[in-house]
Motif scaffolding. Structure first.
Motif, mmCIF file in Angstrom:
data_model
loop_
_atom_site.group_PDB
_atom_site.id
_atom_site.type_symbol
_atom_site.label_atom_id
_atom_site.label_comp_id
_atom_site.label_asym_id
_atom_site.label_seq_id
_atom_site.Cartn_x
_atom_site.Cartn_y
_atom_site.Cartn_z
ATOM 1 N N LEU A 33 1.851 -4.811 8.124
ATOM 2 C CA LEU A 33 1.587 -3.961 6.981
ATOM 3 C C LEU A 33 1.002 -4.590 6.036
ATOM 4 O O LEU A 33 0.899 -5.742 5.735
ATOM 5 C CB LEU A 33 3.087 -3.490 6.860
ATOM 6 C CG LEU A 33 3.792 -2.615 7.972
ATOM 7 C CD1 LEU A 33 5.155 -1.876 7.488
ATOM 8 C CD2 LEU A 33 2.891 -1.304 8.467
ATOM 9 N N CYS A 34 0.730 -3.566 4.877
ATOM 10 C CA CYS A 34 0.079 -4.335 3.802
ATOM 11 C C CYS A 34 0.975 -5.425 3.220
ATOM 12 O O CYS A 34 2.140 -5.061 3.075
ATOM 13 C CB CYS A 34 -0.281 -3.223 2.634
ATOM 14 S SG CYS A 34 -1.310 -1.945 3.262
ATOM 15 N N CYS A 37 4.257 -4.131 1.086
ATOM 16 C CA CYS A 37 4.616 -2.840 1.397
ATOM 17 C C CYS A 37 6.293 -2.908 1.409
ATOM 18 O O CYS A 37 7.026 -3.755 1.883
ATOM 19 C CB CYS A 37 4.135 -2.555 2.828
ATOM 20 S SG CYS A 37 4.663 -1.091 3.508
ATOM 21 N N HIS A 39 8.170 -1.045 3.263
ATOM 22 C CA HIS A 39 8.711 -0.916 4.471
ATOM 23 C C HIS A 39 9.131 -2.233 5.022
ATOM 24 O O HIS A 39 10.127 -2.498 5.657
ATOM 25 C CB HIS A 39 7.643 -0.412 5.423
ATOM 26 C CG HIS A 39 7.059 0.944 5.172
ATOM 27 N ND1 HIS A 39 7.725 1.948 4.162
ATOM 28 C CD2 HIS A 39 6.227 1.710 5.655
ATOM 29 C CE1 HIS A 39 6.848 2.891 4.186
ATOM 30 N NE2 HIS A 39 6.063 2.810 4.992
ATOM 31 N N CYS A 68 2.872 4.172 9.267
ATOM 32 C CA CYS A 68 3.218 2.592 8.701
ATOM 33 C C CYS A 68 4.532 2.482 8.860
ATOM 34 O O CYS A 68 4.892 1.429 9.733
ATOM 35 C CB CYS A 68 2.902 2.474 7.471
ATOM 36 S SG CYS A 68 1.149 2.654 7.159
ATOM 37 N N ASN A 140 7.666 7.015 1.129
ATOM 38 C CA ASN A 140 6.879 6.491 0.075
ATOM 39 C C ASN A 140 5.827 7.888 -0.601
ATOM 40 O O ASN A 140 5.109 7.474 -1.332
ATOM 41 C CB ASN A 140 5.943 5.580 0.442
ATOM 42 C CG ASN A 140 5.206 5.958 2.012
ATOM 43 O OD1 ASN A 140 5.196 7.358 1.945
ATOM 44 N ND2 ASN A 140 4.509 5.203 2.647
ATOM 45 N N GLY A 144 0.589 7.014 4.485
ATOM 46 C CA GLY A 144 0.116 5.531 4.406
ATOM 47 C C GLY A 144 -0.876 5.293 5.493
ATOM 48 O O GLY A 144 -2.098 5.104 5.238
ATOM 49 N N CYS A 218 4.530 2.555 -1.456
ATOM 50 C CA CYS A 218 2.972 2.074 -0.530
ATOM 51 C C CYS A 218 2.340 1.456 -1.549
ATOM 52 O O CYS A 218 1.987 2.163 -2.583
ATOM 53 C CB CYS A 218 2.670 3.462 -0.196
ATOM 54 S SG CYS A 218 1.001 3.183 0.429
ATOM 55 N N VAL A 219 2.501 0.374 -1.601
ATOM 56 C CA VAL A 219 1.461 -0.689 -2.581
ATOM 57 C C VAL A 219 -0.116 -0.155 -2.642
ATOM 58 O O VAL A 219 -0.647 -0.340 -3.481
ATOM 59 C CB VAL A 219 1.734 -2.130 -2.178
ATOM 60 C CG1 VAL A 219 3.346 -2.378 -2.728
ATOM 61 C CG2 VAL A 219 1.468 -2.599 -1.121
ATOM 62 N N THR A 220 -0.324 0.363 -1.251
ATOM 63 C CA THR A 220 -1.900 0.492 -1.271
ATOM 64 C C THR A 220 -2.176 1.956 -1.903
ATOM 65 O O THR A 220 -3.312 1.926 -2.437
ATOM 66 C CB THR A 220 -2.384 0.412 0.075
ATOM 67 O OG1 THR A 220 -1.926 -1.146 0.383
ATOM 68 C CG2 THR A 220 -3.735 0.466 0.448
ATOM 69 N N PHE A 221 -1.341 2.877 -1.367
ATOM 70 C CA PHE A 221 -1.904 4.447 -1.877
ATOM 71 C C PHE A 221 -1.019 5.012 -2.887
ATOM 72 O O PHE A 221 -1.155 5.888 -3.299
ATOM 73 C CB PHE A 221 -2.075 5.255 -0.724
ATOM 74 C CG PHE A 221 -2.970 4.775 0.475
ATOM 75 C CD1 PHE A 221 -4.306 4.815 -0.170
ATOM 76 C CD2 PHE A 221 -2.430 4.200 1.636
ATOM 77 C CE1 PHE A 221 -5.369 4.122 0.672
ATOM 78 C CE2 PHE A 221 -3.623 3.647 2.614
ATOM 79 C CZ PHE A 221 -4.973 3.712 2.224
#
Ligand SMILES: Cc1ncc(C[n+]2csc(CCOP(=O)(O)OP(=O)(O)O)c2C)c(N)n1
Ligand code: SF4
Lengths: 351, 603
Positions: A33-34, A37, A39, A68, A140, A144, A218-221
């Motif tokens: 995972l990113c 994250c 998770h 994710c 989140n 994701g 969700c650190v990306t989105f």
């Protein structure tokens, strides 16, 4: 799901649990995972909880859907069976698996997309059946894995990464679970391991459906300004209603402060939950009050966390159906075969 | 005793209104023939609602033991004024129509070439019975009495049947017997009994039962040792679970603890039902779900999942009329393609095709062995005709030595000895890998995933690794060909015309072949009992110049499957299709074969 095998070098000095296992024995593959994250923090808390409860890893069954979050089972307890099912339908797989053998520890991991959209029906019905499992919802507010669409838990007005504003009212899994009879409802935050681990432990020990909704940015989105599921937002609006300590069955009760702010719940397996009240008049055994409290706080923009509701008195699916205590999957054929005499008796009615 | 042409060879049809309680009267009538030793078959045509619409029940009495629909009506009991016009038309020349003359309709019910008999059923029952419900119900028993007089049904047999049905309910026994006697006496008094159609006691039903295929499929699951059953109600498969529940209550409850050793779960929908079945199968329980076409559509994604992850599961698809909601209470064989390749990607499923309730029992049981042996979903394809109609079939037997074939499940002792377990390794080179059950041994752990995985069970997107797995599944498919039941073949050398059929077409094809043979046309016959098709099916295709493929759907699905899976010249496979929702008749088969022959299609 994708993972990179973790090198297994065990430090001789690592603490061991009642089974003589170390934390490493509860780990799984390396996460893909990113970085950062939420998770992954939940995975770490699951590892900690199972380790502290001394559950034999192979007696756990990890199930998930798709997303994710649903990759999580690959990242803990590599010595237990895992099951990535199809999108949104882990609950039914867990139901069938549980029916086949009620003696394992069932851990379901799902996402808000997986649970509250495509899987909403199955989630509700697993709750209704009071299926004996721990159900972790890694929440989140976005999809994701499919790159950032709003999920059904996104708040009205919350912003997506590209600025789109959500118009639809959210489904709050805790309020939903409370309203359909869930016997264990908790919420936590992936960034608060101290609160999360005891809740997961209690959920694992609860006989019946234990839902733990974990806000997991969700650190990306979904970790930007305007998101109500970001780290910052959650930290700021985090409101603990109750802190829970978990006391395993074998542990001696040491002198404890008398009543007042602490309340004790004895679980089926003899373990105990010590509930420290933080919210002014929060009562986790009153479903209606819990619902009201959550709604009120939510309208004030607060994310209420902690053990929100528990009822240890309701029968689980096995009890309701009066199922054999012995696992059905190993029951000998001699017990299952009605025999030719029975077949003859049945056929006598068809002449 | 020489056989009068009309003795034990006629069809009685009863037209009624749904919800008026005619079912028990019709069963009584049919069982009377059965207990007289005469081969008989019953077909129920009922509407897809609970009350008020027309319903028909057709009983074929056949000295020769033909059990498919005859396609003609010799005696019609018209109890539904709304359908008089249609019912009148249905009677074959020389036949009889019996109606309730409480309301005179002789003008309306007139035809030169048939005999119309009026019986004041309602009036007789209104005079004899006081309760309203009883008056309605007993009209039905009264027409059984009328038919008994007209057809010379053994009244002692009827009396015994009534006693068997109402043992312990003397009040019901009395009124039923009284209603029967009313009808019987009235017919004796006013008509010249018997008709040219008569029932004559025979000895051809000993060792047989009259049973429906949903009951026997449920018995198959019970005897195979199923321990998890999940379903969502749908016509016409609902009664599979009704029966299974009934049997489970009786035979799966520990008398001491009162606990059940089977979990029966009413799912929230078919998506969940199949999920539960797969969850249980993964966890080592024998599990199944009964459903019908719309349910199969919903289960598709999970079926592909079960195929790719190799989880045993049994589905009993009682086919009904499609497409879409179609006609829920009419029969068809139109799910063949949808089941064979259910779900996206290169997916294929083992199918079993029972022809009647007897086979529904054995093949449903066999499905569990096959599913575990092959580690894959197995779909038993029956249909409404098999599932919900009463068929005369041979007594069911259960081999006392039977032990479930659990397939390659590695036990703890074996796991203890090996160094490392790998889920998808083809150790035995038959395409079937070993599996382990959760909780058995720390070394057994593996990950079940519908995403790309390699032969060790690990996630992969590597081209070669992925391909190795799907190629092994192909190899497993070849193994399946050896394990599935062989087709039933009736073959004489030298004959170049073949018939292939499937499932409930069997009765019609058998009768058609006899009649064709009577007219000097010889045919060979193969009935497929399973998909994948084995060598024998290919051989049969090769051995004939023309093969008529008889099935009950519009698009020749079985023929399509044969062409897709085997080598055959398409021009040599001639479709014989019947798809109006009613069970196929011998005449349907013959008519189309005759047409084919007239066009020079048969060698
Ligand atoms: C039947 C089906 N529809 C759509 C998808 C695509 N899909 C994969 S994951 C996902 C959403 C995941 O969101 P969530 O459960 O919130 O998990 P997250 O990735 O945010 O942790 C979707 C729509 C799918 N795999 N299957
Ligand atoms: S996309 Fe979001 S939810 Fe998925 S791994 Fe990355 S941070 Fe986690």
């Amino acid at each position: 799901m994708s993972f990179i095998a973790k090198p297994k070098v065990s430090h001789p000095g690592l603490p061991r649990n009642a089974l003589g296992l170390t934390l490493r024995d509860y780990e799984g593959g390396m996460s893909t995972l990113c970085a950062g994250c939420g998770h992954d923090s939940i995975t770490a808390a699951l590892v900690q909880a199972a380790f502290e409860l001394s559950i034999p890893p192979h007696r756990m069954a990890k199930l998930s859907g798709i997303g994710c979050s649903s990759k999580t089972p690959a990242y803990f307890a590599s010595a237990s069976h895992g099951f990535n099912s199809v999108h949104g339908r882990m609950a039914s797989v867990a139901t069938g698996a549980n029916a086949a053998n009620g003696q394992l520890h069932y851990i379901g991991v799902s996402g808000d997309g997986d649970t509250l959209s495509i899987g909403l029906g199955q989630f509700c019905h697993a709750v209704r059946r009071n299926l004996n499992m721990l159900y972790v919802l890694e929440n989140n507010g976005v999809y994701g894995l499919t790159k950032g669409q709003f999920s059904a838990s996104a708040d009205v007005g919350s912003k997506a990464k590209k600025g789109e504003v959500n118009q639809q009212p959210p489904i709050d899994p805790c309020q939903l679970a409370l309203s359909i009879g869930c016997t264990f409802v908790a919420r936590s935050f992936s960034g608060d391991k101290d609160q999360l681990v005891p809740l997961l432990k209690a959920g694992l020990s609860h006989r019946g459906f234990a839902m733990v909704d974990v806000i997991s940015p969700c650190v990306t989105f979904n970790d930007h300004e305007g998101s109500t599921k970001s780290y910052d937002f959650t930290r700021k609006h985090f409101h603990a209603a109750i802190y829970a300590d978990y006391v395993p069955p074998a542990t001696e009760i040491r002198s404890r402060q008398a009543a007042g702010s602490v309340r004790e719940v004895t679980m089926h397996d003899g373990s105990r939950l010590l509930l420290h009240k933080v919210g002014a008049d929060y009562d986790p055994s009153d479903r209606v009050a819990a619902f009201e409290y959550l709604s009120r706080r939510q309208s004030e923009g607060q994310v209420v966390t902690g053990l929100l509701f528990i009822d240890e008195g309701k029968p689980d699916m096995h009890e309701v159906q009066n199922l054999a205590t012995e696992p059905l999957n190993t029951m000998g054929y001699a017990n299952l075969n009605p025999g030719q005499k029975a077949l003859d008796a049945i056929q006598a009615r068809f002449r | 005793m020489s056989k009068n042409p009309s003795d034990n060879d006629f069809t009685v049809k009863v037209a009624n209104v749904n919800g008026t309680g005619s079912a028990s009267a019709n069963t009584l009538l049919m069982k009377a023939f059965f207990r007289m030793g005469i081969p008989v078959a019953g077909k129920n045509y009922f509407p897809s609602n609970i009350q008020g619409l027309p319903t028909w029940y057709e009983i074929r009495v056949s000295h020769d033991g033909y059990i498919c629909r005859s396609g003609r009506v010799d005696v019609l009991v018209a109890m539904n004024a709304e359908t008089y016009r249609k019912d009148l038309k249905d009677v074959a020349p020389g036949g009889y129509l019996i109606y309730d003359s409480t309301w005179p309709r002789s003008q309306q019910l007139h035809r030169e070439d048939i005999t119309v008999l009026g019986v004041p059923l309602a009036r007789m029952c209104n005079e004899r019975f006081t309760k309203t419900r009883e008056r309605v119900l007993m009209k039905n028993i009264a027409y059984v009495g009328v038919l008994a007089a007209l057809l010379e049904i053994d009244t002692g047999v009827v009396r015994q049947l009534l006693q068997d049905s109402f043992a312990g309910k003397p009040h019901l026994l009395d009124s039923n017997q009284a209603a029967f006697d009313l009808g019987f006496a009235c017919a004796k008094e006013h008509f010249s009994c018997p008709l040219p159609f008569r029932a004559r006691a025979l000895d051809r039903t000993a060792g047989h039962v009259m049973i429906d295929g949903n009951t026997t499929a449920a018995l198959g699951a019970l005897f195979a040792g199923a321990t998890v059953a999940a379903w969502y109600p749908i016509t016409p498969s609902t009664s599979v679970m009704d029966a299974f529940k009934r049997f489970a209550e009786r035979y799966r409850r520990d008398p001491e603890t009162g606990r059940l050793n089977v979990a029966i779960i009413q799912a929230e929908d078919e998506l969940a039902a199949i999920g539960m079945v797969l969850g249980a199968g993964w966890n080592g329980a024998r599990s199944f779900t009964p459903t019908s076409g719309p349910g199969i559509s919903l289960m598709n994604e999970f079926l592909g999942y079960g195929y790719f992850t190799e989880i045993p599961a049994v589905l009993i698809d009682v086919q009904r009329c499609g497409p879409s909601t179609g006609m829920p209470t009419r029969t068809q064989q139109a799910d063949i393609m949808a089941c064979a390749y259910a779900s996206h990607g290169d997916t294929r499923h083992v199918l079993l095709f029972p022809a009647n309730p007897e086979e529904a029992f054995y093949l449903s049981a066999a499905a569990f062995d096959l599913a575990e042996r092959l580690q894959t979903p197995v779909i038993v394809l029956t249909d409404l005709d098999i599932g919900m109609n009463d068929w005369m079939c041979r007594d069911l037997k259960w081999d006392p030595a039977y032990q479930p074939d659990r397939g390659k499940v590695m036990p703890a002792e074996q796991l203890e000895k090996i160094e490392k377990f790998h889920r998808y390794l083809d150790a035995d080179k038959d395409g079937i890998a070993w599996r382990t059950l959760p909780g058995v041994h720390p070394k057994g752990a593996y990950f079940t995933r519908g995403s790309g995985h390699n032969m060790y069970g690990a996630y992969t997107e590597d081209a070669k690794e992925y391909q190795a797995v799907v190629d092994r599944l192909r190899c497993k498919w070849d193994t399946a060909k050896e394990l599935v039941p062989a087709p039933e073949v009736d073959y004489t050398d030298g004959c170049r015309t073949g018939i292939i059929s499937v499932g409930s077409c069997d009765g019609a094809v058998r009768e058609a072949r006899d009649r064709l043979a009577g007219a000097g046309v010889r045919t060979n016959y193969l009935r497929v009992k399973a998909f994948p098709f084995g060598r024998q099916v290919q051989d049969f295709l090769d051995a004939h110049d023309r093969v008529y493929v008889v099935e009950q759907n519009r698009d020749a699905q079985l023929r399509g499957l044969l062409l897709l899976e085997l080598n055959a010249d398409p021009t040599k496979l001639i479709p014989v299709l019947h798809y109006d929702g009613l069970p196929i008749t011998a005449a349907d088969v013959i008519g189309k074969i005759d047409q084919g022959m007239a066009r020079g299609e048969a060698a």
